[in-house]
Design a protein around this motif. Structure first.
Motif, PDB file in Angstrom:
ATOM      1  N   ASP A 173     -10.187  25.836  30.925  1.00  0.00           N
ATOM      2  CA  ASP A 173     -10.333  24.477  31.444  1.00  0.00           C
ATOM      3  C   ASP A 173     -11.733  23.945  31.160  1.00  0.00           C
ATOM      4  N   LEU A 174     -12.746  24.784  31.388  1.00  0.00           N
ATOM      5  CA  LEU A 174     -14.119  24.361  31.149  1.00  0.00           C
ATOM      6  C   LEU A 174     -14.374  24.068  29.680  1.00  0.00           C
ATOM      7  N   VAL A 175     -13.844  24.910  28.807  1.00  0.00           N
ATOM      8  CA  VAL A 175     -14.064  24.711  27.379  1.00  0.00           C
ATOM      9  C   VAL A 175     -13.326  23.475  26.877  1.00  0.00           C
ATOM     10  N   LYS A 176     -12.097  23.277  27.336  1.00  0.00           N
ATOM     11  CA  LYS A 176     -11.340  22.096  26.897  1.00  0.00           C
ATOM     12  C   LYS A 176     -12.024  20.806  27.322  1.00  0.00           C
ATOM     13  N   ASP A 194     -16.801  44.812  47.641  1.00  0.00           N
ATOM     14  CA  ASP A 194     -17.296  45.191  46.308  1.00  0.00           C
ATOM     15  C   ASP A 194     -16.521  44.469  45.208  1.00  0.00           C
ATOM     16  N   ILE A 195     -16.408  43.154  45.358  1.00  0.00           N
ATOM     17  CA  ILE A 195     -15.703  42.325  44.374  1.00  0.00           C
ATOM     18  C   ILE A 195     -16.590  42.151  43.138  1.00  0.00           C
ATOM     19  N   LEU A 196     -15.991  42.246  41.955  1.00  0.00           N
ATOM     20  CA  LEU A 196     -16.737  42.123  40.713  1.00  0.00           C
ATOM     21  C   LEU A 196     -16.998  40.669  40.337  1.00  0.00           C
ATOM     22  N   ARG A 197     -16.000  39.806  40.549  1.00  0.00           N
ATOM     23  CA  ARG A 197     -16.097  38.433  40.030  1.00  0.00           C
ATOM     24  C   ARG A 197     -15.221  37.513  40.848  1.00  0.00           C
ATOM     25  N   ILE A 198     -15.744  36.333  41.182  1.00  0.00           N
ATOM     26  CA  ILE A 198     -14.969  35.259  41.800  1.00  0.00           C
ATOM     27  C   ILE A 198     -15.291  33.975  41.037  1.00  0.00           C
ATOM     28  N   LYS A 199     -14.246  33.233  40.669  1.00  0.00           N
ATOM     29  CA  LYS A 199     -14.471  31.947  40.018  1.00  0.00           C
ATOM     30  C   LYS A 199     -13.274  31.054  40.302  1.00  0.00           C
ATOM     31  N   GLY A 200     -13.520  29.755  40.274  1.00  0.00           N
ATOM     32  CA  GLY A 200     -12.418  28.831  40.503  1.00  0.00           C
ATOM     33  C   GLY A 200     -12.907  27.429  40.784  1.00  0.00           C
ATOM     34  N   PHE A 201     -11.940  26.533  41.009  1.00  0.00           N
ATOM     35  CA  PHE A 201     -12.227  25.143  41.328  1.00  0.00           C
ATOM     36  C   PHE A 201     -11.830  24.879  42.769  1.00  0.00           C
ATOM     37  N   VAL A 202     -12.669  24.138  43.483  1.00  0.00           N
ATOM     38  CA  VAL A 202     -12.484  23.943  44.912  1.00  0.00           C
ATOM     39  C   VAL A 202     -12.631  22.461  45.255  1.00  0.00           C
ATOM     40  N   GLU A 203     -11.752  21.985  46.143  1.00  0.00           N
ATOM     41  CA  GLU A 203     -11.875  20.621  46.655  1.00  0.00           C
ATOM     42  C   GLU A 203     -12.857  20.611  47.824  1.00  0.00           C
ATOM     43  N   VAL A 204     -13.799  19.670  47.782  1.00  0.00           N
ATOM     44  CA  VAL A 204     -14.712  19.444  48.899  1.00  0.00           C
ATOM     45  C   VAL A 204     -14.274  18.151  49.586  1.00  0.00           C
ATOM     46  N   GLY A 219     -13.772  14.771  51.111  1.00  0.00           N
ATOM     47  CA  GLY A 219     -14.526  13.534  51.019  1.00  0.00           C
ATOM     48  C   GLY A 219     -15.282  13.341  49.726  1.00  0.00           C
ATOM     49  N   LYS A 220     -15.197  14.295  48.798  1.00  0.00           N
ATOM     50  CA  LYS A 220     -15.928  14.195  47.539  1.00  0.00           C
ATOM     51  C   LYS A 220     -14.961  13.905  46.391  1.00  0.00           C
ATOM     52  N   PRO A 221     -15.322  13.003  45.474  1.00  0.00           N
ATOM     53  CA  PRO A 221     -14.435  12.699  44.341  1.00  0.00           C
ATOM     54  C   PRO A 221     -14.528  13.732  43.221  1.00  0.00           C
ATOM     55  N   LEU A 222     -15.533  14.615  43.260  1.00  0.00           N
ATOM     56  CA  LEU A 222     -15.735  15.598  42.211  1.00  0.00           C
ATOM     57  C   LEU A 222     -15.195  16.963  42.640  1.00  0.00           C
ATOM     58  N   ARG A 223     -14.647  17.695  41.691  1.00  0.00           N
ATOM     59  CA  ARG A 223     -14.220  19.053  42.013  1.00  0.00           C
ATOM     60  C   ARG A 223     -15.413  20.000  41.854  1.00  0.00           C
ATOM     61  N   MET A 224     -15.435  21.011  42.680  1.00  0.00           N
ATOM     62  CA  MET A 224     -16.553  21.948  42.686  1.00  0.00           C
ATOM     63  C   MET A 224     -16.162  23.218  41.936  1.00  0.00           C
ATOM     64  N   LEU A 225     -16.964  23.571  40.950  1.00  0.00           N
ATOM     65  CA  LEU A 225     -16.799  24.819  40.218  1.00  0.00           C
ATOM     66  C   LEU A 225     -17.607  25.893  40.935  1.00  0.00           C
ATOM     67  N   VAL A 226     -16.943  26.979  41.279  1.00  0.00           N
ATOM     68  CA  VAL A 226     -17.598  28.105  41.950  1.00  0.00           C
ATOM     69  C   VAL A 226     -17.537  29.311  41.025  1.00  0.00           C
ATOM     70  N   PHE A 229     -20.798  20.562  40.920  1.00  0.00           N
ATOM     71  CA  PHE A 229     -19.776  19.510  40.919  1.00  0.00           C
ATOM     72  C   PHE A 229     -19.554  19.146  39.467  1.00  0.00           C
ATOM     73  N   GLU A 230     -18.459  19.679  38.916  1.00  0.00           N
ATOM     74  CA  GLU A 230     -18.281  19.765  37.474  1.00  0.00           C
ATOM     75  C   GLU A 230     -17.711  18.491  36.857  1.00  0.00           C
ATOM     76  N   ARG A 231     -16.720  17.856  37.521  1.00  0.00           N
ATOM     77  CA  ARG A 231     -16.164  16.600  37.000  1.00  0.00           C
ATOM     78  C   ARG A 231     -15.307  15.971  38.086  1.00  0.00           C
ATOM     79  N   PRO A 232     -14.980  14.677  37.940  1.00  0.00           N
ATOM     80  CA  PRO A 232     -14.084  14.054  38.930  1.00  0.00           C
ATOM     81  C   PRO A 232     -12.682  14.638  38.847  1.00  0.00           C
TER      82      PRO A 232
END
Length: 342
Positions: free
Chosen positions: A49-52, A279-289, A291-298, A309-312
């Motif tokens: 998604d990020l690369v596209k 002991d988690i190795l990796r967490i990543k994803g998109f999250v709704e905040v 009241g915010k129009p932008l999605r949050m990349l974690v 805040f990566e894009r609307p």
């Protein structure tokens, strides 16, 4: 050689910064027509998604193939080779193909595939680039705790101890033509220099090691290595050379759906606490905040997290908040889900 399309394989452990490096390359391709294969260990394509989102005339979205839910080192014939064949059939033909492997993938099976007659006549591996998280290596993420291993062996003398993290990390390094020591800004100059010497000493041959911050490496450094790695297999040893097949039974991945977040800082603190506890190795994803129009990349590796805040959100896009979790086998999924608020 001149008639063959060059391919660069970008490998590196979970969270090393491979996608960031590729996004920078796409934005600074220097007139090259690029095509991409993006692979993820999990069924949610965060990196794809990020690369596209960076697709442009030099690398249109239709020249980006996403292979999710499994490492391509285990599905070379079924997924990887057909994806390569599809890309070189495009018109106009790409000047260069870039492959981003999963953070748990072994490069050696991919290199071997280029010796297949149907690929050898049309493609060559320009280079294998291993992206390394300098801070994670400095923290000893891939090294065993000798005291802990000794205690395990004392309790069970028959124990044949393996460190799957260390093996994957070392396999990725041993196949490399270029090592990018990423996140160099997170370690001091002296420690960075010692890391370079440690990595150089562990490599089977002389390989350039380039420090980087945020994956910023010039296209002329990444592309045009002309390694023809498919002709140089014996110089790229692997812990798994003697195995007929390789699997990823040491690792587990799952997706946690979480509700909209009201306090991003408190949410990140919760992720850090869950990572420490399980002991988690990796967490990543998109999250709704809320009241915010932008999605949050974690994105988090070990206990280091960042949010952007990566894009609307799209007008018709479902605002799902989903996190990909990657851990070693045996992690308590229910406990992790509860800890993340799912």
């Amino acid at each position: 050689m001149l008639a063959k399309t060059p391919v660069t394989i970008v490998t590196g452990f979970l969270g090393a910064g491979k996608t960031t490096l590729i996004r920078h390359l796409m934005a600074n391709a220097g007139g090259r027509r690029l095509a991409l294969i993006i692979n993820e260990f999990g069924d949610v394509g965060v990196d794809g998604d990020l690369v596209k989102g960076c697709a442009d005339a030099a690398c249109p979205e239709e020249a980006i193939i996403e292979l999710a839910n499994g490492c391509i080192c285990c599905t070379v014939a079924d997924d990887f080779a057909p994806a390569l064949t599809a890309l070189i059939a495009r018109e106009p033909k790409p000047d260069h193909i870039v492959v981003e492997t999963s953070g748990l993938a072994l490069p050696k099976p991919l290199i071997k595939a280029f010796d297949w007659p149907e690929l050898r006549t049309r493609l060559t591996i320009d280079g294998v680039v291993a992206v390394v998280d300098a801070a994670a290596v400095a923290e000893g993420r891939f090294a065993d705790d000798p005291a802990r291993v000794a205690e395990q062996r004392l309790n069970d003398p028959s124990l044949d101890h393996d460190n799957p993290l260390e093996e994957v990390y070392e396999d990725q390094l041993m196949s490399a033509d270029l090592v990018v020591l990423n996140k160099a800004d997170l370690v001091g100059p002296d420690r960075l220099n010692s890391l370079r010497m440690e990595i150089a000493a562990a490599l089977p041959r002389a390989v350039k090691i380039a420090p980087a911050r945020e994956g910023v490496i010039g296209a002329d450094v990444l592309l045009g290595i002309r390694a023809a790695a498919e002709d140089d297999l014996n110089a790229r040893p692997s812990h798994h050379d003697a195995e007929g097949e390789h699997d990823h039974d040491d690792f587990d991945t799952f997706v946690v759906a979480v509700p909209a977040v009201r306090d991003p800082e408190a949410f990140i603190d919760r992720l850090i606490a869950a990572t420490r506890a399980h002991d988690i190795l990796r967490i990543k994803g998109f999250v709704e905040v809320a009241g915010k129009p932008l999605r949050m990349l974690v994105q988090g590796v070990g206990r280091r997290f960042r949010r952007d805040f990566e894009r609307p959100w799209g007008a018709n896009e479902a605002r799902h908040s989903r996190l990909v979790v990657i851990a070693q086998r045996g992690v308590d999924r229910d406990a992790v889900t509860a800890a993340l608020g799912g």
